[in-house]
Design a protein around this motif. Structure first.
Motif, PDB file in Angstrom:
ATOM      1  N   GLY A  77       0.798  -1.214   0.000  1.00 55.78           N
ATOM      2  CA  GLY A  77       0.000   0.000   0.000  1.00 55.78           C
ATOM      3  C   GLY A  77       0.833   1.268   0.000  1.00 55.78           C
ATOM      4  N   LYS A  78       0.164   2.386   0.201  1.00 56.81           N
ATOM      5  CA  LYS A  78       0.817   3.693   0.114  1.00 56.81           C
ATOM      6  C   LYS A  78       1.638   4.044   1.349  1.00 56.81           C
ATOM      7  N   ASP A  79       1.706   3.117   2.313  1.00 57.99           N
ATOM      8  CA  ASP A  79       2.579   3.363   3.470  1.00 57.99           C
ATOM      9  C   ASP A  79       4.033   3.033   3.156  1.00 57.99           C
ATOM     10  N   LEU A  80       4.300   2.474   1.966  1.00 59.15           N
ATOM     11  CA  LEU A  80       5.675   2.184   1.532  1.00 59.15           C
ATOM     12  C   LEU A  80       5.824   2.718   0.108  1.00 59.15           C
ATOM     13  N   VAL A  81       6.699   3.719  -0.063  1.00 59.41           N
ATOM     14  CA  VAL A  81       6.850   4.366  -1.361  1.00 59.41           C
ATOM     15  C   VAL A  81       8.339   4.565  -1.666  1.00 59.41           C
ATOM     16  N   TYR A  82       8.619   5.022  -2.867  1.00 60.98           N
ATOM     17  CA  TYR A  82      10.006   5.254  -3.302  1.00 60.98           C
ATOM     18  C   TYR A  82      10.166   6.704  -3.724  1.00 60.98           C
ATOM     19  N   ARG A  83      11.053   7.426  -3.018  1.00 65.03           N
ATOM     20  CA  ARG A  83      11.288   8.833  -3.302  1.00 65.03           C
ATOM     21  C   ARG A  83      12.786   9.132  -3.201  1.00 65.03           C
ATOM     22  N   ASP A  84      13.324   9.860  -4.164  1.00 62.75           N
ATOM     23  CA  ASP A  84      14.727  10.309  -4.124  1.00 62.75           C
ATOM     24  C   ASP A  84      15.688   9.151  -3.865  1.00 62.75           C
ATOM     25  N   ASN A  85      15.479   8.051  -4.603  1.00 58.17           N
ATOM     26  CA  ASN A  85      16.346   6.864  -4.524  1.00 58.17           C
ATOM     27  C   ASN A  85      16.293   6.168  -3.162  1.00 58.17           C
TER      28      ASN A  85
ATOM     29  N   ASN B 202       3.575   9.585  21.086  1.00 54.82           N
ATOM     30  CA  ASN B 202       4.900   9.384  21.675  1.00 54.82           C
ATOM     31  C   ASN B 202       6.043   9.811  20.751  1.00 54.82           C
ATOM     32  N   ASN B 203       5.681  10.320  19.580  1.00 49.11           N
ATOM     33  CA  ASN B 203       6.698  10.748  18.603  1.00 49.11           C
ATOM     34  C   ASN B 203       7.706   9.636  18.283  1.00 49.11           C
ATOM     35  N   ASN B 204       7.224   8.403  18.261  1.00 46.66           N
ATOM     36  CA  ASN B 204       8.119   7.269  18.033  1.00 46.66           C
ATOM     37  C   ASN B 204       8.073   6.864  16.560  1.00 46.66           C
ATOM     38  N   PHE B 205       8.550   7.755  15.707  1.00 47.02           N
ATOM     39  CA  PHE B 205       8.447   7.539  14.272  1.00 47.02           C
ATOM     40  C   PHE B 205       9.469   6.512  13.773  1.00 47.02           C
ATOM     41  N   VAL B 206      10.553   6.334  14.501  1.00 45.59           N
ATOM     42  CA  VAL B 206      11.528   5.289  14.155  1.00 45.59           C
ATOM     43  C   VAL B 206      10.881   3.909  14.296  1.00 45.59           C
ATOM     44  N   LEU B 207      10.102   3.726  15.357  1.00 46.79           N
ATOM     45  CA  LEU B 207       9.398   2.462  15.548  1.00 46.79           C
ATOM     46  C   LEU B 207       8.358   2.255  14.452  1.00 46.79           C
ATOM     47  N   ALA B 208       7.650   3.309  14.077  1.00 47.06           N
ATOM     48  CA  ALA B 208       6.652   3.198  13.012  1.00 47.06           C
ATOM     49  C   ALA B 208       7.304   2.742  11.711  1.00 47.06           C
ATOM     50  N   ASP B 209       8.460   3.319  11.393  1.00 48.45           N
ATOM     51  CA  ASP B 209       9.196   2.934  10.184  1.00 48.45           C
ATOM     52  C   ASP B 209       9.580   1.453  10.232  1.00 48.45           C
ATOM     53  N   LYS B 210      10.077   1.010  11.379  1.00 51.51           N
ATOM     54  CA  LYS B 210      10.477  -0.389  11.546  1.00 51.51           C
ATOM     55  C   LYS B 210       9.289  -1.321  11.389  1.00 51.51           C
ATOM     56  N   ILE B 211       8.152  -0.966  11.979  1.00 59.23           N
ATOM     57  CA  ILE B 211       6.966  -1.818  11.928  1.00 59.23           C
ATOM     58  C   ILE B 211       6.466  -1.982  10.489  1.00 59.23           C
ATOM     59  N   ILE B 212       6.446  -0.899   9.733  1.00 55.50           N
ATOM     60  CA  ILE B 212       5.958  -0.975   8.355  1.00 55.50           C
ATOM     61  C   ILE B 212       6.871  -1.844   7.500  1.00 55.50           C
ATOM     62  N   ARG B 213       8.177  -1.644   7.612  1.00 57.78           N
ATOM     63  CA  ARG B 213       9.118  -2.466   6.838  1.00 57.78           C
ATOM     64  C   ARG B 213       9.033  -3.931   7.275  1.00 57.78           C
ATOM     65  N   ASN B 214       8.980  -4.183   8.581  1.00 57.50           N
ATOM     66  CA  ASN B 214       8.865  -5.555   9.085  1.00 57.50           C
ATOM     67  C   ASN B 214       7.596  -6.232   8.580  1.00 57.50           C
ATOM     68  N   THR B 215       6.514  -5.444   8.510  1.00 55.45           N
ATOM     69  CA  THR B 215       5.241  -5.998   8.055  1.00 55.45           C
ATOM     70  C   THR B 215       5.365  -6.543   6.641  1.00 55.45           C
ATOM     71  N   TYR B 216       5.936  -5.766   5.743  1.00 56.64           N
ATOM     72  CA  TYR B 216       6.050  -6.224   4.355  1.00 56.64           C
ATOM     73  C   TYR B 216       7.084  -7.343   4.221  1.00 56.64           C
ATOM     74  N   ARG B 217       8.136  -7.281   4.995  1.00 59.95           N
ATOM     75  CA  ARG B 217       9.117  -8.377   4.983  1.00 59.95           C
ATOM     76  C   ARG B 217       8.461  -9.679   5.396  1.00 59.95           C
ATOM     77  N   THR B 218       7.626  -9.623   6.426  1.00 58.35           N
ATOM     78  CA  THR B 218       6.942 -10.821   6.908  1.00 58.35           C
ATOM     79  C   THR B 218       5.936 -11.321   5.879  1.00 58.35           C
ATOM     80  N   LEU B 219       5.151 -10.418   5.304  1.00 60.70           N
ATOM     81  CA  LEU B 219       4.166 -10.822   4.297  1.00 60.70           C
ATOM     82  C   LEU B 219       4.842 -11.445   3.077  1.00 60.70           C
TER      83      LEU B 219
END
Length: 623
Positions: free
Chosen positions: A543-551, A573-590
Motif C-alpha cells: 500500500g501507500k505506506d511504503l513508497v520510493y522517493r529520491d532513490n 509518543n513521537n516514536n516515528f523510528v518504531l513506526a518505520d520499523k513496523i511498516i518495513r517488518n510488516t512487508y518483509r513478513t508478508l
C-alpha cells in the motif's frame, strides 16, 4: 540441484589435475551460490581424501558420483553421492557427508556432539545424524526416489579425525544413529572402500543422479497440514542441523527439570522460514503426555490448528489444553507446567486481557508458570506498537525468576526451509526494503518464483489458477485500507478497491481460519491473519505506506488505515523510528509467507519501477 557430476575415474582425474575445487567453485557461482575461500580449501582437502578411497580395483571406476547436491526446498547441500546398482540389480545411492574435524566430544543430548567450528566449540548434530536426516529429507521431497524404490544409504567420513577421540563419536549414546548411518574416521579408509564396494557394484551410467536432480519434487508440507499426524507421534519433518540441536537441548532440559525441579529458559532466534514453528510443534508432540502448552499471542495459527485437529476427531478439550494464548498465565502458580513453548515470542504483549488490564508482564508470567520455557523469537517480525517480546526482556525476567538461560549461536536457526530453501531471498528482501544493506543486492540463490505486477487483477487471476490446484495460494496486504465491511455486510461494499476493477474485502470479519477455508481466496489477508502460517504462493499488495522517493524506500505511517491499531500511540509518543520499523517488518513478513513464490503489486508507481529494476538484476544474474 547437482553442482558437479562425473564418473569415479573422471573425478579422480580432476583431483589429480588439481582442478576439482575450481570446477565446483565455478559451477556454484554460475548457479548463483556464494562460496568462501574456506569452503574451496575444504573441497581441495576432503575431495583428495575421497579420491584416495575411490581409487581402488575393488570399486567400479565407471560408477557415477555427484558433489554438492542441493536438497530440494532447503538451503542444505549433500557433500558426496555415489549411484549405481547393487549385486542384486537394485538401484542405490550412497550419501557420504565429509567432515574435516580432528576431534569431537560426546554430550548427553540426543544425537548431539560438540566440536570446534567457526572459532569456538559448538553443539552440532552427530555426523551420522546429519547424513541420516539429509537422506530422509531427500527421500521425502523427491518423487522419483519413492516411485522407483531407490535405496538411499547415508554415511559420514571424517578423514582428519584423531584416533584417540574415536570413543567420543562411537560412544554407546550414538549407537542407534550409527546403525542407520555408519561413520568412518581417519584410519577407516579400507572400511569405507568396503562399504562402497559392497553396496554399489554396477554402473547406472549416471541415470539415477540425473533423474534425482531433474525428477519431480513433491509439494512442500505445510506445518498446518502435518500437525495432526505429528501429535499422533509420527515423524513428518526430519529436523536438520541447528533445528535438531535446539530440539535435543530442550528435550534434555525438560527431563532434568522434571526430576530436579529446576527452571530453564531457552531463547531460539530465527528468521522467517527457518523452522521455528516446526521445532516448536515437534517439542509439543514429544511432550504431549506431560503438562505442556504451545503458546502464541496471534490467534490465527491457533485457530487453523484448532480447525484441522477438530476435523481429525481430537476433542475440543484436548486441543484447548495444548494450545493457549499468551495471556493465559497471569493466575498460574510457579512451575505449574513442565514446558511452555512460546512461538512468535516477539508478538507477546506486556499485559493481558482485552483492555490490557490483567496481569503484570506476560514474559514474567510464562517463565514463572513453567519449569522450562522456550521462546522462539525474531525481533525483525515486530509488527505493532504493542509487541513487547524482546531478547533483553526475556533474559531479564528469567534472571529475576532464577531460571537458567540458554542463548547464543547454538540456538540460532539460520537455514531457510521456506522460499524454496533460499537463504539469499531473505537477505535480498532486507536489501530491497532497505532494512539493511546485504551482499544480495543483485539477487539470491535458489529457484524462487518472484514476480511484479502492474495490474492487481492480473496478479489475482494468476494466483487463482495456482490456488485451484490445492487451495494454498492467498493475497495479503499492508493495512492501508479501512475496514469498511466490518459494520456493513452489503455484498457490494468492499474494503480494498484498486485499478483494473480490483475489489476485495478484508477476511477477518467472518472467520479465523481464512488461511485454509475453501472459499476464502477472494478475501485479502493481513499481517494478523497470516503471520505464523505459510502458503505455496502469496500475493502481496504493497500500500501507500511504503513508497520510493529520491532513490530511497520510505515509509509513511499516516497512510495506514484509520481502523489499524498496529501503530497506536506513535504520534502521541513521537516514536516515528518504531513506526518505520513496523511498516518495513510488516512487508518483509508478508513477502516471506510463500513456500514457492511471492507475487507483488505496488500502489506507488515509483516503488513498482524500483522493484522492477531490482528484479531485472535478479533475472540477469540467474540467467
Amino acid at each position: 540441484m547437482i553442482v558437479y557430476s562425473n564418473t569415479i575415474s573422471g573425478f579422480n582425474h580432476d583431483v589429480d589435475q588439481g582442478i576439482i575445487a575450481e570446477k565446483v567453485h565455478n559451477e556454484l557461482n554460475q548457479k548463483g551460490f556464494y562460496n568462501s575461500i574456506n569452503e574451496i580449501r575444504s573441497w581441495e582437502n576432503s575431495l583428495f581424501y575421497m579420491k584416495n578411497v575411490l581409487y581402488s580395483p575393488s570399486i567400479n571406476q565407471d560408477l557415477n558420483i555427484a558433489i554438492e547436491y542441493n536438497i530440494p526446498n532447503t538451503s542444505k547441500r549433500v557433500d558426496f553421492l555415489i549411484s549405481g546398482y547393487t549385486y542384486t540389480e537394485n538401484p542405490i545411492v550412497l550419501i557420504i557427508e565429509l567432515k574435516q574435524w580432528e576431534k569431537a566430544e560426546r554430550t548427553s543430548r540426543e544425537d548431539i556432539v560438540t566440536t570446534y567450528l567457526g572459532g569456538s566449540n559448538r553443539a552440532v548434530t552427530h555426523p551420522s545424524y546429519q547424513a541420516y536426516s539429509y537422506a530422509k529429507t531427500i527421500s521425502n521431497f523427491n518423487s522419483y526416489i519413492g516411485d522407483n524404490n531407490i535405496e538411499i544409504k547415508p554415511s559420514a567420513y571424517l578423514h582428519n579425525y584423531k584416533e584417540e577421540y574415536r570413543s567420543e563419536l562411537e560412544n554407546d549414546l550414538y549407537t542407534p544413529i550409527i546403525k542407520k548411518a555408519p561413520i568412518f574416521l581417519k584410519k577407516d579408509t579400507i572400511k569405507l572402500r568396503e562399504f562402497i564396494s559392497s553396496n554399489v557394484k554396477k554402473s547406472d551410467q549416471g541415470k539415477l543422479l540425473y533423474e534425482i536432480d531433474h525428477g519431480k519434487i513433491r509439494p512442500s508440507k505445510a506445518l498446518q497440514d502435518a500437525i495432526s499426524s505429528m501429535l499422533s507421534g509420527n515423524d513428518e519433518f526430519y529436523m536438520i542441523d541447528e533445528q535438531k540441536v535446539v530440539f535435543s537441548t530442550v528435550k534434555t532440559l525438560v527431563e532434568k527439570a522434571i526430576i530436579n525441579e529446576e527452571k530453564y529458559t531457552i531463547l531460539v532466534e530465527g528468521g522467517p522460514g527457518t523452522g521455528k514453528s516446526v521445532v516448536a510443534i515437534n517439542l509439543l508432540a514429544e511432550f504431549r503426555h506431560k503438562i505442556v502448552n504451545y503458546v502464541t499471542k496471534n490467534s490465527a495459527p491457533r485457530s487453523v490448528y484448532f480447525d484441522i485437529l477438530r476435523k481429525d476427531k481430537y476433542s475440543l478439550n484436548y486441543i484447548k489444553n495444548l494450545f493457549k494464548g499468551s495471556g493465559s498465565y497471569f493466575n498460574s502458580s510457579k512451575n505449574e507446567y513442565d514446558l511452555l513453548i512460546v512461538d512468535e515470542a516477539h508478538r507477546l504483549n506486556e499485559k493481558s486481557g482485552l483492555f490490557a488490564n490483567m496481569g503484570e508482564n506476560q514474559i514474567k508470567e510464562i517463565i514463572n508458570a513453567s519449569k522450562v520455557s522456550v521462546f522462539f523469537i525474531d525481533e525483525d517480525q515486530i509488527v505493532t506498537t504493542k509487541d513487547f517480546g524482546s531478547i533483553n526482556e526475556i533474559k531479564k525476567q528469567a534472571k529475576e525468576l532464577g531460571s537458567m538461560i540458554f542463548y547464543g549461536e547454538d540456538y540460532n536457526l539460520t537455514s531457510q526451509f521456506r522460499c524454496n530453501g533460499s537463504d539469499g531471498y531473505l537477505a535480498f528482501l532486507d536489501d530491497l526494503l532497505q532494512i539493511r544493506d546485504t551482499a544480495n543486492y543483485d539477487g539470491f540463490d535458489g529457484d524462487y518464483d518472484i514476480k511484479l505486477y502492474t495490474s492487481p487483477t492480473e496478479m489475482k487471476e494468476d494466483l487463482k489458477k495456482l490456488n485451484e490446484i490445492n487451495n494454498k495460494s492467498r493475497i495479503v496486504s499492508g493495512y492501508t485500507f479501512d475496514w469498511v465491511s466490518k459494520s456493513n455486510n452489503d455484498i457490494d461494499v468492499f474494503d480494498i478497491e484498486l485499478k483494473d476493477d480490483f475489489k476485495a474485502k478484508w477476511n477477518f470479519s467472518n472467520t479465523q481460519t481464512w488461511a485454509i477455508d475453501k472459499d476464502s481466496f477472494d478475501q485479502v489477508g493481513c499481517i494478523h491473519t497470516s503471520q505464523g502460517l505459510e502458503f505455496d504462493y502469496v500475493g502481496v499488495i504493497i500500500g501507500k505506506d511504503l513508497v520510493y522517493r529520491d532513490n530511497k524506500v520510505i515509509t509513511d505511517y499516516t497512510k495506514r488505515a484509520k481502523t489499524d491499531q498496529s501503530l497506536k500511540g506513535i504520534k502521541k509518543n513521537n516514536n516515528f523510528v518504531l513506526a518505520d520499523k513496523i511498516i518495513r517488518n510488516t512487508y518483509r513478513t508478508l513477502m516471506t509467507r510463500g513456500q514457492k513464490g511471492c507475487y507483488i503489486y505496488c500502489e506507488d508507481e515509483n516503488l513498482s519501477k524500483y522493484i522492477e529494476f531490482r528484479l531485472n538484476k535478479v533475472l540477469k544474474k540467474n540467467n
